[in-house]
Design a protein around this motif. Structure first.
Motif, short mmCIF file in Angstrom:
data_model
loop_
_atom_site.label_atom_id
_atom_site.label_comp_id
_atom_site.label_asym_id
_atom_site.label_seq_id
_atom_site.Cartn_x
_atom_site.Cartn_y
_atom_site.Cartn_z
N HIS A 117 0.80 -1.22 0.12
CA HIS A 117 0.03 0.08 0.06
C HIS A 117 0.77 1.36 0.01
O HIS A 117 0.36 2.28 0.08
N LEU A 118 1.88 1.13 -0.19
CA LEU A 118 2.87 2.38 0.23
C LEU A 118 2.63 3.48 -0.68
O LEU A 118 2.70 4.74 -0.30
N VAL A 173 0.20 12.06 1.36
CA VAL A 173 1.03 12.70 2.42
C VAL A 173 1.37 14.22 1.92
O VAL A 173 1.67 14.42 0.69
N HIS A 174 1.00 15.24 2.77
CA HIS A 174 1.40 16.70 2.45
C HIS A 174 2.53 17.01 3.44
O HIS A 174 2.10 16.95 4.62
N ASP A 175 3.38 17.76 3.12
CA ASP A 175 4.32 18.15 4.10
C ASP A 175 4.02 19.52 4.62
O ASP A 175 3.88 20.71 4.04
N PRO A 176 3.92 19.47 6.11
CA PRO A 176 3.54 20.65 6.69
C PRO A 176 4.67 21.68 6.74
O PRO A 176 4.40 23.13 6.98
N GLY A 215 18.18 20.95 6.57
CA GLY A 215 18.77 19.79 5.70
C GLY A 215 18.04 18.62 5.79
O GLY A 215 18.49 17.63 5.74
N LEU A 216 16.77 18.96 5.65
CA LEU A 216 15.90 17.60 5.66
C LEU A 216 15.15 17.20 4.35
O LEU A 216 14.95 18.38 3.32
N PRO A 217 14.82 16.13 3.90
CA PRO A 217 14.22 15.72 2.89
C PRO A 217 12.55 15.97 3.06
O PRO A 217 12.26 16.16 4.19
N ASP A 218 12.00 16.14 1.94
CA ASP A 218 10.22 16.35 2.09
C ASP A 218 9.68 15.10 2.52
O ASP A 218 10.53 14.02 2.51
N LEU A 219 8.70 15.29 3.01
CA LEU A 219 7.90 14.27 3.93
C LEU A 219 7.94 12.93 3.31
O LEU A 219 8.10 11.90 3.61
N ARG A 220 7.52 13.02 2.17
CA ARG A 220 7.02 12.08 1.18
C ARG A 220 8.42 11.27 0.81
O ARG A 220 8.43 9.89 1.17
N THR A 221 9.51 11.73 0.33
CA THR A 221 10.62 11.02 0.12
C THR A 221 11.08 10.61 1.38
O THR A 221 11.63 9.44 1.34
N ALA A 222 10.85 11.19 2.62
CA ALA A 222 11.52 10.45 3.88
C ALA A 222 11.01 9.28 4.35
O ALA A 222 11.39 8.27 4.42
N LEU A 223 9.38 9.23 4.05
CA LEU A 223 8.71 8.08 4.31
C LEU A 223 9.14 6.97 3.40
O LEU A 223 9.20 5.76 3.74
N ALA A 224 9.34 7.22 2.13
CA ALA A 224 9.54 6.34 0.97
C ALA A 224 10.99 5.48 1.52
O ALA A 224 11.25 4.68 1.38
N ALA A 225 11.80 6.75 2.13
CA ALA A 225 13.18 5.99 1.98
C ALA A 225 13.13 5.08 3.31
O ALA A 225 13.85 4.32 3.43
N VAL A 226 12.38 5.44 4.44
CA VAL A 226 12.40 4.70 5.39
C VAL A 226 11.72 3.27 5.22
O VAL A 226 12.36 2.27 5.69
N LEU A 262 11.83 12.39 10.11
CA LEU A 262 10.58 11.89 10.95
C LEU A 262 10.94 12.40 12.40
O LEU A 262 10.28 13.14 13.23
N ALA A 263 12.47 11.98 12.58
CA ALA A 263 12.87 12.59 14.18
C ALA A 263 12.51 14.10 14.41
O ALA A 263 12.32 14.45 15.43
N PHE A 264 13.04 14.55 13.22
CA PHE A 264 12.81 16.13 13.66
C PHE A 264 11.46 16.55 13.62
O PHE A 264 11.03 17.33 14.57
#
Ligand code: ADP
Ligand code: MG
Length: 691
Positions: free
Chosen positions: A173-174, A181-184, A194-205, A221-223
Motif C-alpha cells: 500500500h505504500l 502525504v502533505h508536507d507541513p 537539511g531535511l528531505p520532504d516528507l514523502r521522500t522521507a517516508l519512502a526512504a524509511v 521523522l525525528a525532526f
C-alpha cells in the motif's frame, strides 16, 4: 470510499478483523499509523557473505536456498529448529547450517526450497553453525533468484503478525499512502535544517536503496516529532509565564546577610552566581521555576538555604523536601548548624517521628511558628497545612514524581519553586528538555576537599586492593564496596551481593561489615546507612541503592566491582560518595572486561560531572538519563538523543520562532502543525485552543 490517512486500517486490502486486532496492539489503527510505523532495524543485504566464507566467530548476513529442515531435541530437552542453506557456489563450501534453539515452530514457516536471508553470529557446533538473530524469507521456490542490493526493513511485530507480514502489507500500500502525504513544513525550513520532504522521507524509511537513505528518512521523522514536542513545550512555557504571577520578595538583607557573615566557609564563585540568579527570580514579579544542577558536593544546600532565608525575611515560610529520611536528617544537621548564629531553628517532619512529635510539628507549621522546614514525603500529606509558604525547594528532584512535586507546591499560594539535582545533563539539553525551567549550574567544587583518585584495576590486583582498604580503615577511615545489581528483584544478584559481604567479612575479621541492598525495608536501609555514618560500621557492602546525597566525610575508599556493568553517569554518582572530607580519596574500578577498559579509562580521567554526562549521553542516549523518553508526554519513536542533539536544537529554535509569531497556531499555514499536535498530544487541544 476515498482513502485518507485517518481511514481505519481495517479497510485496507489484506487486513481482516484478526489482523486489525494485531495491528491495534502495535498502536496502528489508521492507515496513517501504518505509514508511520517505522522499521526499528534494517537488514543490509547489500553486503552478503557467501556461505563458504561464513567463518566461526564472525557476524554475517548470508543468503541461501533451504536444502533441508528438521527439528532436533538437544540434551537439555530444548527443541532446535535447523535449516541447511546452500548458495550458488554449490559443493561442500556453499553449505551452512542454521540453528534456532527453542523455536521448533519455525518448521511451519521455513520450508525447503525457499530463499532465506539470515543474519547472526557463526559458532562451532559439530561444524559451522549460524544462529540467526533475524531471518527473512526472500522468495519461495520458483521466484526470481537472489535479490541483491537490498536493504530490508524489519518492523516491530506482535503475536500473530510477523514483521514479514507487516512489510508485505506496507509495501503493498505504500504508493497509495504516500500520495496522501502533505508536507507541513515550508521549503525554507526544510532547507535550513537539511531535511528531505516528507514523502521522500517516508519512502526512504520503508523502501531504502541504501542504508544511508533510511537514515536520511529517519532524521526527517525525528525532526518532526521533536519539533511537535518543542511546539508543545514552547506553548506551555508561554502560557505558564502568562499565568505565573508570583510573590515579589524584597531584598531585605537581614537573615541572608547575617548568614553570609556567619558562614564557616567562603562561597564559591558558582554559588555566589547561583544565589544572585535565584534572588533575581524571587524579587521579580514572575514565579520562580528554577533548576539548580550540580554534582554531588558542589554545595547546593547552602544555595538553597539563602533562597529559603530570603523568603523567611519576607515573613514567608520555606520548605525543603528530600527523598529519604536520612537525607532530611542530614539537611537538618547542616541547617541547624548554619542557622544557629541567626537564632533560627529549622523544623523537621518525617515519617519516623512519633505520632505526637508529628502532630506537634504540623501544628508549628500551620501556625507559622516554624519558618524553615525540612521533611520527606510526609510533608505532602493532607494533614499538613502551611500558614504562608513562600518557597518550596525539592532536593534530588528526579526522585519525586511530577504529582509529588506538585503536591508540595500546592501547599502554598503560588510559591516560588527551586529544584535541585545532582544528575547534571548538558546545558543545551537541559534547556531544550526542561523547556519551562530556568537552569543554573554549579560546576565549581568548594576548595579544601581531598581529591578523588580513580584507578582501573583487574582481578589480579584484588589482594593489593584489600590491603589498601585495611590500611585506610586502620587509620580510622571507612570504605564502600559496591556490587552491581541489575535488577533488585533478582534473587541471583542479591545473592551475589550477600556472598560478597561474607567474603569481605572473612578478609577483614577485625572490622565491622555492613550490607545494604534494595530488598531491605527503607527503615532497615536507613539503619544500616546510619550505622555507617556514625562509624559503627567500617566497610559498607552495597548495591547501587546507596543514597545519592549521603555525606560521610570519613569514607575514603570506593571499590566498585564489575565496574563495566554500570553506566558512566551512575559510576560518577557512586564516586561522589567519597572525597567529601579533607583526606584524599580513592575510587577503584574493578573490571576484567577488556572491551570496557577504554570507556572506564575515559571516566577515570575526568571528575567533571557535565563532561561525564556528555560521555554517558553519547554512550546510551538520553532516555535513561532523565527519563526523558516518558516525560515529554508522548514517547519518542524516531529520535535518538545520543545523535540527534543538533536536530533537537534546530527543532527548538524553529518551534520557538513559530510560537512567538503565532502562539495558538491559529494561522492557516500552521493548521497542519496544530492538527498533528492535537492528534498526538493528550494536552494538545487544551494547549492550542484558539481564543
Ligand atoms: P550537594 O551539592 O551534594 O547537595 P551539599 O550541599 O551537601 O552538597 O554540600 C556538601 C558539603 O560541602 C556540606 O558539608 C557543605 O556544608 C559544604 N560546603 C558547601 N559549600 C561550601 C563552600 N563554599 N566551601 C566549603 N564547604 C562547603
Ligand atoms: Mg545534596
Amino acid at each position: 470510499m476515498t482513502l485518507q490517512l485517518t481511514t481505519s486500517v481495517k479497510y485496507l486490502k489484506g487486513v481482516g478483523p484478526k489482523r486489525a486486532e494485531a495491528l491495534a496492539r502495535l498502536g496502528i489503527r489508521s492507515v496513517g499509523d501504518l505509514l508511520y510505523h517505522a522499521p526499528h532495524r534494517y537488514l543490509d543485504a547489500t553486503s552478503v557473505t557467501p556461505l563458504a566464507q561464513a567463518h566461526v566467530g564472525k557476524e554475517v548476513t548470508c543468503i541461501g536456498r533451504v536444502a533441508s529442515t528438521g527439528v532436533l531435541p538437544t540434551r537439555k530437552g530444548l527443541r532446535v529448529f535447523r535449516a541447511v542453506l546452500r548458495d550458488d557456489g554449490g559443493g561442500a563450501g556453499g553449505v551452512l547450517e542454521c540453528a534456532w534453539p527453542g523455536q521448533p515452530f519455525l518448521e511451519r514457516q521455513i520450508k525447503k526450497g525457499q530463499l532465506l536471508l539470515v543474519t547472526g553470529p557463526v559458532r562451532y557446533y559439530h561444524g559451522r553453525q549460524l544462529v540467526p538473530r533475524e531471518f527473512v524469507i526472500l522468495a519461495d521456490e520458483g521466484d526470481a533468484g537472489p535479490e541483491r542490493g537490498l536493504v530490508l526493513p524489519v518492523y516491530p511485530a506482535t503475536e500473530g503478525l510477523t514483521h514479514r507480514q507487516i512489510r508485505g502489507l506496507i509495501h503493498q500500500h505504500l504508493d497509495a499512502l504516500l500520495a496522501l502525504v502533505h508536507d507541513p513544513h515550508p521549503d525554507t525550513l526544510r532547507e535550513a535544517v537539511g531535511l528531505p520532504d516528507l514523502r521522500t522521507a517516508l519512502a526512504a524509511v520503508h523502501r531504502p536503496v541504501a542504508a544511508t537513505d533510511a537514515e536520511g528518512g529517519r532524521r526527517r521523522l525525528a525532526f518532526d516529532e521533536l519539533f511537535d514536542q518543542q511546539l508543545v513545550h514552547a506553548r506551555a512555557r508561554a502560557l505558564a509565564k502568562r499565568s505565573r504571577a508570583g510573590i515579589r520578595f524584597a531584598l531585605r538583607k537581614e537573615l541572608t546577610t547575617r548568614l553570609k557573615e556567619h558562614l564557616p566557609f567562603e562561597l564559591t564563585g558558582d554559588q555566589r552566581h547561583a544565589i544572585r540568579e535565584i534572588a533575581d527570580d524571587m524579587t521579580a514579579p514572575l514565579r520562580m521555576h528554577r533548576l539548580l544542577m550540580g554534582d554531588v558536593g558542589t554545595g547546593k544546600t547552602v544555595v538553597a538555604l539563602f533562597a529559603m532565608l530570603l523568603a523567611v525575611e519576607n515573613e514567608y515560610q520555606a520548605v525543603i523536601m528530600a527523598p529519604t529520611e536520612l537525607l532530611a536528617e542530614q539537611h537538618l544537621a547542616t541547617l541547624t548548624r548554619l542557622l544557629a548564629p541567626l537564632e533560627l531553628k529549622p523544623d523537621l517532619l518525617i515519617g519516623r517521628l512519633s505520632a505526637a512529635e508529628k502532630a506537634a510539628a504540623r501544628e508549628r507549621i500551620a501556625t507559622g511558628a516554624s519558618r524553615v522546614i525540612i521533611g520527606t514525603h510526609a510533608l505532602i500529606q493532607e494533614s499538613v497545612k502551611f500558614r504562608r509558604l513562600g518557597l518550596a525547594v525539592i532536593d534530588e528532584q528526579h526522585r519525586f514524581g511530577v504529582e509529588q512535586r506538585a503536591a508540595l507546591v500546592e501547599k502554598g499560594d503560588a510559591p516560588d519553586v527551586l529544584l535541585l539535582t545532582a544528575t547534571p545533563i548538558p546545558r543545551s539539553l537541559a534547556l531544550t528538555w526542561y523547556g519551562d525551567l530556568d537552569v543554573t549550574e554549579l560546576r565549581e567544587r568548594p576548595p579544601g576537599r581531598g581529591l578523588v583518585k580513580t584507578a582501573l584495576r583487574t582481578e589480579a590486583a584484588r589482594q593489593k586492593i584489600y590491603e589498601f582498604i585495611r590500611t585506610e580503615c586502620a587509620a580510622g577511615r571507612q570504605a564502600y564496596v559496591l556490587y552491581p545489581v541489575i535488577d533488585e528483584s533478582e534473587k541471583a544478584d542479591l545473592r551475589a551481593a550477600t556472598v560478597m559481604a561474607s567474603r569481605i567479612a572473612k578478609v577483614f575479621p577485625e572490622l565491622v561489615i555492613g550490607l545494604v541492598h534494595g530488598r531491605l525495608k527503607p527503615e532497615e536501609r536507613d539503619a544500616a546507612m546510619r550505622a555507617f555514618r556514625d562509624n559503627a560500621v567500617h566497610i559498607l557492602v552495597a548495591t547501587s541503592v546507596i543514597e545519592v546525597g549521603i555525606d560521610v566525610a570519613n569514607a575514603t575508599v570506593m571499590l566498585i566491582e564489575h565496574a563495566e556493568r554500570f553506566g558512566l553517569a551512575q559510576l560518577h554518582q557512586l564516586r561522589g560518595r567519597v572525597g567529601r572530607g579533607a583526606a584524599a580519596s580513592h575510587c577503584i574500578l574493578l573490571s576484567d572486561v577488556p572491551e570496557a577498559a577504554p570507556r572506564l579509562e575515559a571516566f577515570a580521567q575526568t571528575t567533571d560531572g557535565f563532561k561525564i554526562a556528555e560521555l554517558d549521553l553519547a554512550e546510551r542516549g538520553m532516555g535513561e538519563l532523565t527519563g526523558a523518553r516518558q516525560s515529554g508526554g508522548v514517547p519518542l519513536r524516531y529520535a535518538n538523543f545520543a545523535t540527534d542533539l543538533p536536530l533537537l536544537e534546530a527543532a527548538r529554535r524553529a518551534a520557538a520562532q513559530i510560537i512567538a509569531r503565532d502562539p495558538a497556531l491559529a494561522r492557516a499555514e500552521h493548521a497542519a502543525y496544530r492538527e498533528r499536535i492535537v492528534q498526538r498530544y493528550e494536552r494538545g487541544f487544551e494547549l492550542f485552543r484558539v481564543g
